[in-house]
Write a protein that holds these residues in place. Sequence first.
Motif, PDB file in Angstrom:
ATOM      1  N   MET A   1       0.825  -1.202   0.000  1.00 52.82           N
ATOM      2  CA  MET A   1       0.000   0.000   0.000  1.00 52.82           C
ATOM      3  C   MET A   1       0.863   1.258   0.000  1.00 52.82           C
ATOM      4  O   MET A   1       0.579   2.227  -0.713  1.00 52.82           O
ATOM      5  N   GLU A   2       1.968   1.254   0.767  1.00 50.84           N
ATOM      6  CA  GLU A   2       2.884   2.400   0.775  1.00 50.84           C
ATOM      7  C   GLU A   2       3.535   2.589  -0.585  1.00 50.84           C
ATOM      8  O   GLU A   2       3.857   3.705  -0.993  1.00 50.84           O
ATOM      9  N   ALA A   3       3.772   1.461  -1.278  1.00 52.38           N
ATOM     10  CA  ALA A   3       4.373   1.544  -2.610  1.00 52.38           C
ATOM     11  C   ALA A   3       3.354   1.993  -3.655  1.00 52.38           C
ATOM     12  O   ALA A   3       3.701   2.159  -4.830  1.00 52.38           O
ATOM     13  N   GLY A   4       2.112   2.159  -3.267  1.00 55.85           N
ATOM     14  CA  GLY A   4       1.083   2.626  -4.186  1.00 55.85           C
ATOM     15  C   GLY A   4       0.466   1.545  -5.030  1.00 55.85           C
ATOM     16  O   GLY A   4      -0.290   1.835  -5.957  1.00 55.85           O
ATOM     17  N   ALA A   5       0.779   0.275  -4.721  1.00 53.11           N
ATOM     18  CA  ALA A   5       0.242  -0.821  -5.535  1.00 53.11           C
ATOM     19  C   ALA A   5      -1.162  -1.221  -5.108  1.00 53.11           C
ATOM     20  O   ALA A   5      -1.900  -1.820  -5.891  1.00 53.11           O
ATOM     21  N   LEU A   6      -1.529  -0.903  -3.852  1.00 54.22           N
ATOM     22  CA  LEU A   6      -2.821  -1.302  -3.329  1.00 54.22           C
ATOM     23  C   LEU A   6      -3.527  -0.116  -2.695  1.00 54.22           C
ATOM     24  O   LEU A   6      -2.892   0.806  -2.191  1.00 54.22           O
ATOM     25  N   THR A   7      -4.852  -0.171  -2.701  1.00 52.82           N
ATOM     26  CA  THR A   7      -5.644   0.835  -1.996  1.00 52.82           C
ATOM     27  C   THR A   7      -5.874   0.375  -0.556  1.00 52.82           C
ATOM     28  O   THR A   7      -5.626  -0.796  -0.202  1.00 52.82           O
ATOM     29  N   VAL A   8      -6.409   1.282   0.248  1.00 53.77           N
ATOM     30  CA  VAL A   8      -6.718   0.922   1.633  1.00 53.77           C
ATOM     31  C   VAL A   8      -7.785  -0.174   1.665  1.00 53.77           C
ATOM     32  O   VAL A   8      -7.719  -1.121   2.452  1.00 53.77           O
ATOM     33  N   GLY A   9      -8.771  -0.055   0.792  1.00 53.76           N
ATOM     34  CA  GLY A   9      -9.821  -1.078   0.729  1.00 53.76           C
ATOM     35  C   GLY A   9      -9.270  -2.446   0.370  1.00 53.76           C
ATOM     36  O   GLY A   9      -9.707  -3.467   0.909  1.00 53.76           O
ATOM     37  N   THR A  10      -8.286  -2.466  -0.508  1.00 48.78           N
ATOM     38  CA  THR A  10      -7.675  -3.750  -0.880  1.00 48.78           C
ATOM     39  C   THR A  10      -6.890  -4.331   0.280  1.00 48.78           C
ATOM     40  O   THR A  10      -6.870  -5.553   0.485  1.00 48.78           O
ATOM     41  N   ALA A  11      -6.234  -3.475   1.064  1.00 51.09           N
ATOM     42  CA  ALA A  11      -5.514  -3.955   2.249  1.00 51.09           C
ATOM     43  C   ALA A  11      -6.492  -4.589   3.245  1.00 51.09           C
ATOM     44  O   ALA A  11      -6.219  -5.645   3.841  1.00 51.09           O
ATOM     45  N   VAL A  12      -7.655  -3.936   3.428  1.00 49.63           N
ATOM     46  CA  VAL A  12      -8.676  -4.511   4.303  1.00 49.63           C
ATOM     47  C   VAL A  12      -9.173  -5.838   3.736  1.00 49.63           C
ATOM     48  O   VAL A  12      -9.404  -6.813   4.476  1.00 49.63           O
ATOM     49  N   LEU A  13      -9.340  -5.884   2.424  1.00 47.92           N
ATOM     50  CA  LEU A  13      -9.763  -7.127   1.763  1.00 47.92           C
ATOM     51  C   LEU A  13      -8.781  -8.257   2.051  1.00 47.92           C
ATOM     52  O   LEU A  13      -9.176  -9.383   2.394  1.00 47.92           O
ATOM     53  N   LEU A  14      -7.482  -7.986   1.926  1.00 45.56           N
ATOM     54  CA  LEU A  14      -6.461  -9.001   2.195  1.00 45.56           C
ATOM     55  C   LEU A  14      -6.501  -9.451   3.654  1.00 45.56           C
ATOM     56  O   LEU A  14      -6.327 -10.643   3.962  1.00 45.56           O
ATOM     57  N   PHE A  15      -6.737  -8.498   4.542  1.00 43.26           N
ATOM     58  CA  PHE A  15      -6.824  -8.849   5.957  1.00 43.26           C
ATOM     59  C   PHE A  15      -8.003  -9.795   6.198  1.00 43.26           C
ATOM     60  O   PHE A  15      -7.888 -10.793   6.935  1.00 43.26           O
ATOM     61  N   GLN A  16      -9.156  -9.490   5.572  1.00 41.46           N
ATOM     62  CA  GLN A  16     -10.322 -10.362   5.738  1.00 41.46           C
ATOM     63  C   GLN A  16     -10.076 -11.754   5.157  1.00 41.46           C
ATOM     64  O   GLN A  16     -10.455 -12.763   5.760  1.00 41.46           O
ATOM     65  N   TYR A  17      -9.432 -11.793   4.010  1.00 43.39           N
ATOM     66  CA  TYR A  17      -9.128 -13.100   3.432  1.00 43.39           C
ATOM     67  C   TYR A  17      -8.152 -13.882   4.304  1.00 43.39           C
ATOM     68  O   TYR A  17      -8.229 -15.120   4.393  1.00 43.39           O
ATOM     69  N   THR A  18      -7.225 -13.195   4.948  1.00 45.01           N
ATOM     70  CA  THR A  18      -6.294 -13.877   5.859  1.00 45.01           C
ATOM     71  C   THR A  18      -7.063 -14.512   7.018  1.00 45.01           C
ATOM     72  O   THR A  18      -6.786 -15.646   7.416  1.00 45.01           O
ATOM     73  N   LEU A  19      -8.026 -13.765   7.569  1.00 44.67           N
ATOM     74  CA  LEU A  19      -8.842 -14.321   8.645  1.00 44.67           C
ATOM     75  C   LEU A  19      -9.686 -15.499   8.144  1.00 44.67           C
ATOM     76  O   LEU A  19      -9.912 -16.465   8.875  1.00 44.67           O
ATOM     77  N   MET A  20     -10.145 -15.429   6.898  1.00 41.92           N
ATOM     78  CA  MET A  20     -10.933 -16.520   6.340  1.00 41.92           C
ATOM     79  C   MET A  20     -10.101 -17.782   6.173  1.00 41.92           C
ATOM     80  O   MET A  20     -10.616 -18.906   6.265  1.00 41.92           O
ATOM     81  N   VAL A  21      -8.792 -17.621   5.938  1.00 45.27           N
ATOM     82  CA  VAL A  21      -7.914 -18.790   5.831  1.00 45.27           C
ATOM     83  C   VAL A  21      -7.792 -19.476   7.184  1.00 45.27           C
ATOM     84  O   VAL A  21      -7.745 -20.704   7.282  1.00 45.27           O
ATOM     85  N   ARG A  22      -7.761 -18.676   8.234  1.00 43.81           N
ATOM     86  CA  ARG A  22      -7.575 -19.243   9.570  1.00 43.81           C
ATOM     87  C   ARG A  22      -8.742 -20.136   9.977  1.00 43.81           C
ATOM     88  O   ARG A  22      -8.539 -21.236  10.528  1.00 43.81           O
ATOM     89  N   ALA A  23      -9.975 -19.699   9.720  1.00 42.41           N
ATOM     90  CA  ALA A  23     -11.155 -20.449  10.176  1.00 42.41           C
ATOM     91  C   ALA A  23     -11.201 -21.879   9.631  1.00 42.41           C
ATOM     92  O   ALA A  23     -11.411 -22.825  10.402  1.00 42.41           O
ATOM     93  N   PRO A  24     -11.018 -22.107   8.321  1.00 42.06           N
ATOM     94  CA  PRO A  24     -11.045 -23.496   7.837  1.00 42.06           C
ATOM     95  C   PRO A  24      -9.958 -24.372   8.448  1.00 42.06           C
ATOM     96  O   PRO A  24     -10.213 -25.535   8.778  1.00 42.06           O
ATOM     97  N   PHE A  25      -8.748 -23.797   8.606  1.00 46.42           N
ATOM     98  CA  PHE A  25      -7.681 -24.595   9.195  1.00 46.42           C
ATOM     99  C   PHE A  25      -8.005 -24.964  10.641  1.00 46.42           C
ATOM    100  O   PHE A  25      -7.724 -26.083  11.081  1.00 46.42           O
ATOM    101  N   GLU A  26      -8.585 -24.036  11.391  1.00 42.44           N
ATOM    102  CA  GLU A  26      -8.934 -24.339  12.773  1.00 42.44           C
ATOM    103  C   GLU A  26     -10.009 -25.415  12.834  1.00 42.44           C
ATOM    104  O   GLU A  26      -9.994 -26.278  13.727  1.00 42.44           O
ATOM    105  N   ARG A  27     -10.953 -25.368  11.900  1.00 40.69           N
ATOM    106  CA  ARG A  27     -11.967 -26.419  11.854  1.00 40.69           C
ATOM    107  C   ARG A  27     -11.336 -27.782  11.567  1.00 40.69           C
ATOM    108  O   ARG A  27     -11.698 -28.798  12.172  1.00 40.69           O
TER     109      ARG A  27
END
Length: 587
Positions: free
Chosen positions: A273-299
Motif C-alpha cells: 500500500m505504501e508503494a502505491g500498488a494497493l488501496t486501503v480497501g484492498t488492504a482490508v480485503l487481504l486482511f479479511q481473506y487472511t482471517l478466512m484462511v484461519r477459520a477453515p484450518f482451525e476447523r
Amino acid sequence: MTPYALRTPPPDPSVLRLLSPGRRATAGLAAAIAAATALPLAAPQITRRFVDDAIAGAGIRHLTLIALGYLALAVAGQAARMVTAWLASRLAWDGTNRLRERLAQHALGLDLDFHGRHTPGELIERVDGDVVAVADFVVAFVLDVVASALLLAGVVVVVFGVDWRIGCVLLAYCLLVGYGMVRAQRLAVPSAARSRAAGAALFGTLEERLAGAEDIRANGAGEHVVRRFHQVSAALFRAENRDARVGTMLLAGTSVAFAAGTAIMLGLAAWTMEAGALTVGTAVLLFQYTLMVRAPFERLIDQIRQYQAALAGLARIAGLLAERPALAPGTRPLPAAGPLGLRFEGVGFSYPGDDEQVLSGIDLTLAPGETLGLVGRTGSGKTTLARLVLRLHDPVEGTVRAGGVDLREADPRSLRSRIGVVTQDVQLFAASVRDNLTLFRPPPGDERLREVLDAVGLGEWAAALPDGLDTELGPGLGPELGAVSAGEGQLLALARAFLADPGLVVLDEASSRLDPATERRIEDGIGRLLAGRTGVIIAHRLSSLARVDKIAVLDRGKVVEYGSRADLAADPHSRFGRLLDLAGVAR
C-alpha cells in the motif's frame, strides 16, 4: 486391544457404498456447498468497495446500499451453510441407519463361537457407538473438509488475482500449515484409537456386570466389581486425558501459527500500500481473506480427533463385516409338512480351540412323531446335543439328519421354520403381546393368536389384559399393565412354537424353574405341542419325561444307555431305572 486400534487402514469400499447417497441428493448437497463457499468469498469484495468509496467521499445513500448488500450477502451465506448442514446431517443419518441395519443383521447371522468371543457391550459399541462416530464424521467431512478446502482454494485464487506476490506468500504459508497438520496427525491417530478402544472395554465391562447384578449382590462380590470398574474407568480416563492433551497442543500450536501468519500478511499489505500498488480497501480485503484462511484450518485441526475416531470406527465396522459364519448355509429344504425324523450317525463334537471332545460316538434314531428324553449330569453334553439339532454348531465327526437331510446341507430358513426350540430362559421384548408371539413377523390373524393362547392355557390371561393383544409387555409393569410371571413367559414361549408349527421341537429344561402347580400347566402345554410332532426333551426333573417314547442317558459326552422308556424303566439294572428310584419317581 485389537490390531486395528493403533493404525487406521483405508475405509472398506463395502462400508462406503452403504453410506453413499443417491445422485439427486448428492447434486443438491453439492449445490448447497458451492453456495456456502462462494457467498463468503464475495463478502470482502463489498468491504473493499465500501472502504475505497468512503475514502473517495461517496455519499451516505451509496454507502448504505453497499452496507445493505453486505448484510444480505452475509445472511445468504449463513443460510447456505445451514442448508448444507441440514442436508449433510440428513444424508449422513440415512446412510448410517442403513449401516446399522446391515451390521445388526450380520451380527445376528454369526454363529455362537463368535458371540462367545465378543461381549454384548462390545457389539453394541460396534453397531451403535462406532456408527454414531461415522455419522458425525460424515457431517464434519462435508462442512469442515470439503467446504473448508474449497474456501481455502477460493481465497488463494482471489488473492493471486489481487497481487501475485502476496498470493505466492499465502500459498506457501497454507502449504506449510497443511504439512504441519499432516505431521500432527501422527500424534492424534494413536491417542484417538486408544480412547475408542478403552471406551469399548468399559461398555463391555458394564454390560457384563449389570447383567449379573443379582448374583453379584447375593454373593457379596460388589467390592471386586467396583474395583474392576475403577480399573477400567481409570484406563479410559488416562486414554481420554492423553487424547485431550494432544488436541490442546495442536490447537495451541495452530493459534500461534495463525497469529504469525496474520502479522506477515498485514505487513505485506502495508508495504504494498505504501508503494502505491494497493488501496486501503484492498488492504482490508487481504486482511479479511487472511482471517478466512484461519477459520477453515482451525476447523480441520479441531476435527482431526473426530476424523480419526471415525476412521478407527470404520476399520472396526469393516472388521465386523469381514467376520464369516463358521456354518456354511445349505440349500436343501427340509420336508415341508409332518413330523421330522431325527438321526445321529457317529456324531462327535468339540468346541473351537478345545481339544477335548464334548460328544463322541453318538448314535441315536428317532422316528417321525417319537419323543426322546435326554438324561444325564450337568456337563454330560445334553445341551450341546440339542444345539447340534438346531444347527447352532456342526459336528466335527459324523452327521446329524432331520427329515433325512444332513443339517449341513439344509436351507437355514427351512431349518428355522421346521425345527423349533423352547428353553428355560424365555426372552420377552418390550413390545405388544402380538409382537412377542410372532417375534415381529406379520401376524397370521388375531383369531389364530387367541387359539394358540387357549391351546397353551393362556386364554383367561389374555382375556384379562387391558388392551388385549396390543398390551405392552415389559419389566417394571404391574399385573394389570402387562407384567408376565415366569410360568406365563414359559407358556408364551410354547405359544411361539405352536405358531411356527415345526415338525421337530427341542425342549431344553422348559419347566425346571417353576413350582409344581405351574409346572403341571407347562406340562399340559408341552403335551399339546408335541402331539403330531417329533420332540427332544432335556430335563433334570425325571417326572417330566413320563410321556417320552425313548430315553438316552449321557455321561461325559457318550450315550451310555439308550432305548424305549418303558423297557428301561422296567429293567431293574438300568441306569435310567436307578435314576427314577433316586428321584422318587414311579417306574
